[in-house]
Design a protein around this motif. Structure first.
Motif, PDB file in Angstrom:
ATOM      1  N   LEU A   1       0.574  -1.560  -0.433  1.00 50.64           N
ATOM      2  CA  LEU A   1      -0.036   0.304   0.071  1.00 50.64           C
ATOM      3  C   LEU A   1       0.959   1.352  -0.157  1.00 50.64           C
ATOM      4  CD1 LEU A   1      -2.665  -0.908   2.080  1.00 50.64           C
ATOM      5  CD2 LEU A   1      -2.625  -1.253  -0.051  1.00 50.64           C
ATOM      6  N   ILE A   2       2.467   0.941   0.733  1.00 42.15           N
ATOM      7  CA  ILE A   2       3.013   2.490   1.236  1.00 42.15           C
ATOM      8  C   ILE A   2       3.257   2.858  -0.740  1.00 42.15           C
ATOM      9  CG2 ILE A   2       5.319   3.171   1.698  1.00 42.15           C
ATOM     10  CD1 ILE A   2       4.782   1.542   4.310  1.00 42.15           C
ATOM     11  N   ILE A   3       3.547   1.415  -1.302  1.00 43.45           N
ATOM     12  CA  ILE A   3       4.457   2.054  -2.394  1.00 43.45           C
ATOM     13  C   ILE A   3       4.082   1.800  -3.569  1.00 43.45           C
ATOM     14  CG2 ILE A   3       6.784   0.841  -2.173  1.00 43.45           C
ATOM     15  CD1 ILE A   3       5.851  -1.473  -3.901  1.00 43.45           C
ATOM     16  N   LYS A   4       2.512   2.628  -3.074  1.00 45.05           N
ATOM     17  CA  LYS A   4       1.828   2.798  -4.486  1.00 45.05           C
ATOM     18  C   LYS A   4       1.483   4.024  -4.567  1.00 45.05           C
ATOM     19  CE  LYS A   4      -0.327  -1.064  -5.211  1.00 45.05           C
ATOM     20  NZ  LYS A   4       0.934  -1.962  -5.241  1.00 45.05           N
ATOM     21  N   PRO A   5       0.658   4.828  -5.801  1.00 38.68           N
ATOM     22  CA  PRO A   5       0.576   6.171  -6.184  1.00 38.68           C
ATOM     23  C   PRO A   5      -0.279   7.565  -5.255  1.00 38.68           C
ATOM     24  CG  PRO A   5       0.821   4.913  -8.284  1.00 38.68           C
ATOM     25  CD  PRO A   5       0.579   4.148  -6.951  1.00 38.68           C
ATOM     26  N   TYR A   6      -1.114   6.174  -4.753  1.00 36.47           N
ATOM     27  CA  TYR A   6      -2.508   6.714  -4.048  1.00 36.47           C
ATOM     28  C   TYR A   6      -1.562   7.178  -3.023  1.00 36.47           C
ATOM     29  CZ  TYR A   6      -5.334   6.256  -7.189  1.00 36.47           C
ATOM     30  OH  TYR A   6      -6.332   6.272  -8.283  1.00 36.47           O
ATOM     31  N   PRO A   7      -1.644   8.827  -1.721  1.00 37.09           N
ATOM     32  CA  PRO A   7      -0.798   8.251   0.145  1.00 37.09           C
ATOM     33  C   PRO A   7      -1.723   7.482  -0.059  1.00 37.09           C
ATOM     34  CG  PRO A   7      -1.263  10.831  -0.680  1.00 37.09           C
ATOM     35  CD  PRO A   7      -1.798   9.622  -1.958  1.00 37.09           C
ATOM     36  N   LEU A   8      -0.279   6.892   1.763  1.00 39.44           N
ATOM     37  CA  LEU A   8      -0.878   5.567   2.346  1.00 39.44           C
ATOM     38  C   LEU A   8      -2.405   6.579   3.485  1.00 39.44           C
ATOM     39  CD1 LEU A   8      -1.190   2.938   3.649  1.00 39.44           C
ATOM     40  CD2 LEU A   8       0.798   3.984   4.992  1.00 39.44           C
ATOM     41  N   TRP A   9      -2.100   7.360   3.939  1.00 37.90           N
ATOM     42  CA  TRP A   9      -3.537   8.160   4.946  1.00 37.90           C
ATOM     43  C   TRP A   9      -5.029   8.291   3.842  1.00 37.90           C
ATOM     44  CZ3 TRP A   9      -6.113  12.644   3.315  1.00 37.90           C
ATOM     45  CH2 TRP A   9      -6.189  13.494   2.426  1.00 37.90           C
ATOM     46  N   LEU A  10      -4.447   8.612   2.559  1.00 34.78           N
ATOM     47  CA  LEU A  10      -5.905   8.544   1.847  1.00 34.78           C
ATOM     48  C   LEU A  10      -6.481   7.128   0.916  1.00 34.78           C
ATOM     49  CD1 LEU A  10      -7.423  10.778   0.031  1.00 34.78           C
ATOM     50  CD2 LEU A  10      -5.542  10.261  -1.772  1.00 34.78           C
ATOM     51  N   ILE A  11      -5.263   6.779   0.968  1.00 33.04           N
ATOM     52  CA  ILE A  11      -6.143   5.107   0.940  1.00 33.04           C
ATOM     53  C   ILE A  11      -6.544   4.311   2.026  1.00 33.04           C
ATOM     54  CG2 ILE A  11      -5.236   2.891   0.672  1.00 33.04           C
ATOM     55  CD1 ILE A  11      -3.223   3.268  -1.200  1.00 33.04           C
ATOM     56  N   LEU A  12      -6.196   4.500   3.144  1.00 38.50           N
ATOM     57  CA  LEU A  12      -6.489   4.360   4.476  1.00 38.50           C
ATOM     58  C   LEU A  12      -8.173   5.086   4.592  1.00 38.50           C
ATOM     59  CD1 LEU A  12      -3.890   3.825   6.732  1.00 38.50           C
ATOM     60  CD2 LEU A  12      -4.666   1.956   6.150  1.00 38.50           C
ATOM     61  N   THR A  13      -7.819   6.073   4.806  1.00 38.18           N
ATOM     62  CA  THR A  13      -8.941   7.379   4.867  1.00 38.18           C
ATOM     63  C   THR A  13     -10.619   6.994   4.049  1.00 38.18           C
ATOM     64  OG1 THR A  13      -7.817   9.094   5.444  1.00 38.18           O
ATOM     65  CG2 THR A  13      -9.935   9.850   5.010  1.00 38.18           C
ATOM     66  N   VAL A  14     -10.189   6.895   2.334  1.00 36.33           N
ATOM     67  CA  VAL A  14     -11.726   6.331   1.963  1.00 36.33           C
ATOM     68  C   VAL A  14     -12.073   5.023   2.696  1.00 36.33           C
ATOM     69  CG1 VAL A  14     -11.349   5.161  -1.085  1.00 36.33           C
ATOM     70  CG2 VAL A  14      -9.880   7.971  -0.576  1.00 36.33           C
ATOM     71  N   LYS A  15     -11.488   3.589   2.305  1.00 37.50           N
ATOM     72  CA  LYS A  15     -10.871   3.254   2.764  1.00 37.50           C
ATOM     73  C   LYS A  15     -12.214   3.022   4.300  1.00 37.50           C
ATOM     74  CE  LYS A  15      -9.146  -1.466   4.995  1.00 37.50           C
ATOM     75  NZ  LYS A  15      -8.006  -2.178   5.504  1.00 37.50           N
ATOM     76  N   THR A  16     -11.961   3.651   5.303  1.00 36.22           N
ATOM     77  CA  THR A  16     -12.669   3.879   6.581  1.00 36.22           C
ATOM     78  C   THR A  16     -14.013   4.685   5.798  1.00 36.22           C
ATOM     79  OG1 THR A  16     -10.528   3.916   7.557  1.00 36.22           O
ATOM     80  CG2 THR A  16     -12.236   4.699   8.174  1.00 36.22           C
ATOM     81  N   TYR A  17     -14.158   5.222   4.723  1.00 31.94           N
ATOM     82  CA  TYR A  17     -15.253   6.140   5.239  1.00 31.94           C
ATOM     83  C   TYR A  17     -16.549   5.026   4.677  1.00 31.94           C
ATOM     84  CZ  TYR A  17     -12.961  10.484   6.247  1.00 31.94           C
ATOM     85  OH  TYR A  17     -12.968  11.900   6.436  1.00 31.94           O
ATOM     86  N   ILE A  18     -15.731   4.013   3.182  1.00 33.89           N
ATOM     87  CA  ILE A  18     -16.546   3.161   2.597  1.00 33.89           C
ATOM     88  C   ILE A  18     -17.329   2.299   3.316  1.00 33.89           C
ATOM     89  CG2 ILE A  18     -16.380   0.648   1.223  1.00 33.89           C
ATOM     90  CD1 ILE A  18     -14.012   2.957  -0.605  1.00 33.89           C
ATOM     91  N   VAL A  19     -16.244   2.096   4.986  1.00 32.25           N
ATOM     92  CA  VAL A  19     -16.123   0.689   6.048  1.00 32.25           C
ATOM     93  C   VAL A  19     -17.397   1.852   6.426  1.00 32.25           C
ATOM     94  CG1 VAL A  19     -16.327  -0.107   7.903  1.00 32.25           C
ATOM     95  CG2 VAL A  19     -14.580  -0.149   6.065  1.00 32.25           C
TER      96      VAL A  19
END
Lengths: 245, 314
Positions: A86-104
């Protein structure tokens, strides 16, 4: 387009997770119902108005969902070994986690709608809805995200931090006024709570439902508090997550 | 052309902790496969994570295509690099193989059509196509490893980091992975940085090797030269029946009786002494049923490397 891809990726993954672990979702709803009913009958039925209680309970569920998802998901990604991916993806990690959280959160909200439907049928309670509630709640979610990001960043550095997440969640249950109404708490606690975005949001929502119009000043103050909470959480995440992966 | 230029790179985990990497300097060229070797805990994975920017350096500089890596936008960088770290622990076990590919492909900002097209090709190459709709939790270790490699290869990255990519793979899949890596480097000019304890993998694919020892570079150079220098002195022979120890005219050996046969490993022996040992055994009517130069085990080579005190050779 980039954001849309992230949303689609996370939404599909979470729905597949829900499908795989659907018994967990059912258990979660049953537990939330039992908790609600227990507090309702045990503490507040004869003492206060049910709408205020419902608001406090709803805030607690949403806050606990956002905070726990953000902090626990980093811990679980570390455990299963996907964190580096997840860290080595073009999206910043905080954004990935936040989007994931909002979907939850979105799925939790849908479950909440079902839960409140069941509550309405099975418990002697009247529920009212006011559109202002939605705005106040959305603003509050910004603050919850900040707390979750801070915990998440700390978990990146100190793996055990996530273990303390449940303490925070249950402390929030107390501070939400679900168990004890704010006006019955000690004066010192009331003063502290007045500057915590979480309780300020509940207070504003309860007043709004009671028919008291909120002044722009109160709403602006709420927004600023939550934004400040988010910025602090974001900065903690950035600093801590950069230190050690 | 240099893909990476590393200068005096240092890393410690904590301000007061000892340095894991103590001032490494080396280049990685475009389209080359660089093998990183070293005993466990020497810092191979740390080095890869530093090059990936998944860890912060404690000093020194890394340049990526002439630009300071610490100043490059991560969004841009992570579109160009990919990695397989920690083997099979790179995927979600409740998703199917294809769902994992789809998820990570979207996070890589690839178009769905591109994901489908590329994954189909890769799934077939790695013989995983028929299992694409099976959940990853039911995959064997080798299948998980293959899935991780497929995910890393999605989107044709400029640089590919592979940490023990062939661990747990069967011979056929291992060969497929090695062929794919060589193809990527030669045809697509993909730069590949790989670590492995399987020297045959490094030997087959790596143009150069970098050997880490005590936080520094003990050796960097052509793979063929490295093998020639350090793998010539170990021999393995199998003899029918049991062997008397006094019949082995060499001091540094390991003798293992395996039922009807006996294995003898001769360590650090010259070609002249090997001939002497063989002649001596044949003169005493021993039947030698197998004889080979043992040059495939990295651990043995590294052990010899350390013993010889060649730390300053690099």
């Amino acid at each position: 387009m980039g954001m849309l891809k992230l949303l689609r990726a996370e939404l599909r993954k979470y729905l597949l997770e829900v499908k795989t672990y659907y018994p967990d979702q059912i258990v979660d709803m049953v537990v939330k119902y039992i908790l609600f009913a227990t507090f309702f009958y045990g503490f507040v039925y004869h003492a206060r108005n049910s709408t205020a209680y419902c608001i406090a309970y709803m805030y607690w569920i949403i806050a606990a969902c956002v905070i726990s998802e953000l902090s626990m998901s980093i811990s679980s990604e570390k455990q299963i070994g996907t964190i580096e991916q997840l860290i080595i993806k073009p999206y910043p990690l905080w954004l990935i986690l936040t989007v994931k959280t909002y979907i939850v959160l979105l799925v939790t909200t849908l479950k909440g709608v079902v839960l409140f439907g069941v509550i309405r049928i099975t418990l002697p309670i009247t529920l009212v809805f006011n559109i202002n509630l939605l705005w106040i709640l959305l603003v509050s979610v910004i603050g919850f995200t900040g707390i979750g990001l801070a915990l998440s960043g700390l978990t990146m550095k100190f793996a055990k931090t996530a273990s303390f997440e449940s303490i925070i969640s249950y402390a929030l249950l107390f501070f939400s006024g679900t168990i004890i109404p704010f006006d019955k708490m000690p004066v010192t606690v009331q003063r502290i709570l007045s500057v915590i975005p979480f309780t300020a949001g509940i207070d504003a929502s309860q007043k709004s439902l009671a028919g008291n119009s909120q002044t722009p000043y109160v709403l602006l103050w709420l927004l600023l508090m939550n934004l400040a909470c988010f910025v602090i959480g974001y900065l903690v995440f950035q600093v801590k997550s950069r230190m050690l992966v | 052309m240099n893909m990476y230029r590393v200068t005096e790179l240092r890393k410690s985990y904590g301000k007061k902790a000892d340095l894991v990497l103590k001032g490494l300097s080396f280049d990685v060229n475009r389209g080359e496969i660089l093998g990183i070797l070293g005993v466990n805990g020497v810092g191979k994975t740390t080095l890869i994570k530093l090059l990936l920017r998944a860890l912060e350096t404690s000093g020194g500089k890394i340049e990526f295509i002439g630009n300071d890596l610490s100043k490059i936008s991560l969004r841009k960088y992570y579109k160009e690099v990919s990695a397989v770290l920690e083997g099979n622990r790179n995927v979600y076990w409740y998703l199917t193989g294809f769902q994992n590919i789809e998820y990570f492909g979207r996070l890589k900002q690839l178009e769905d059509s591109e994901i489908v097209e590329k994954s189909e090709e890769l799934l077939k190459t790695f013989d995983l196509y028929d299992a694409r709709n099976q959940i990853a939790g039911d995959y064997s270790r080798g299948m998980l490893q293959k899935l991780s490699i497929i995910i890393a290869m999605l989107g044709d990255p400029e640089v590919l980091f592979l940490d023990e990519p062939t661990l747990g793979l069967d011979i056929i899949t291992k060969k497929a992975v090695m062929q794919s890596l060589k193809h990527l480097a030669k045809e697509e000019e993909t730069t590949i940085v790989i670590t492995s304890h399987q020297l045959d993998v490094i030997d087959a694919v790596a143009d150069r090797v970098l050997v880490l020892e005590n936080g520094g570079i003990a050796y960097i150079g052509r793979t063929s030269e490295f093998k020639q220098m350090y793998s010539e002195n170990k021999y393995q022979l199998t003899v029918n029946g049991t062997v008397n120890r006094e019949d082995i005219v060499f001091s540094d050996y390991i003798l293992e009786e395996k039922g009807a046969t006996t294995d003898i490993t001769l360590n650090g022996i010259s070609k002249r002494d090997v001939n002497l040992v063989l002649s001596h055994l044949l003169e005493r009517d021993y039947e030698i049923i197998a004889f080979s130069k043992d040059s495939n085990r990295l651990e043995d080579i590294m052990e010899m490397f350390i013993q010889r005190g060649r730390n300053g050779d690099a």
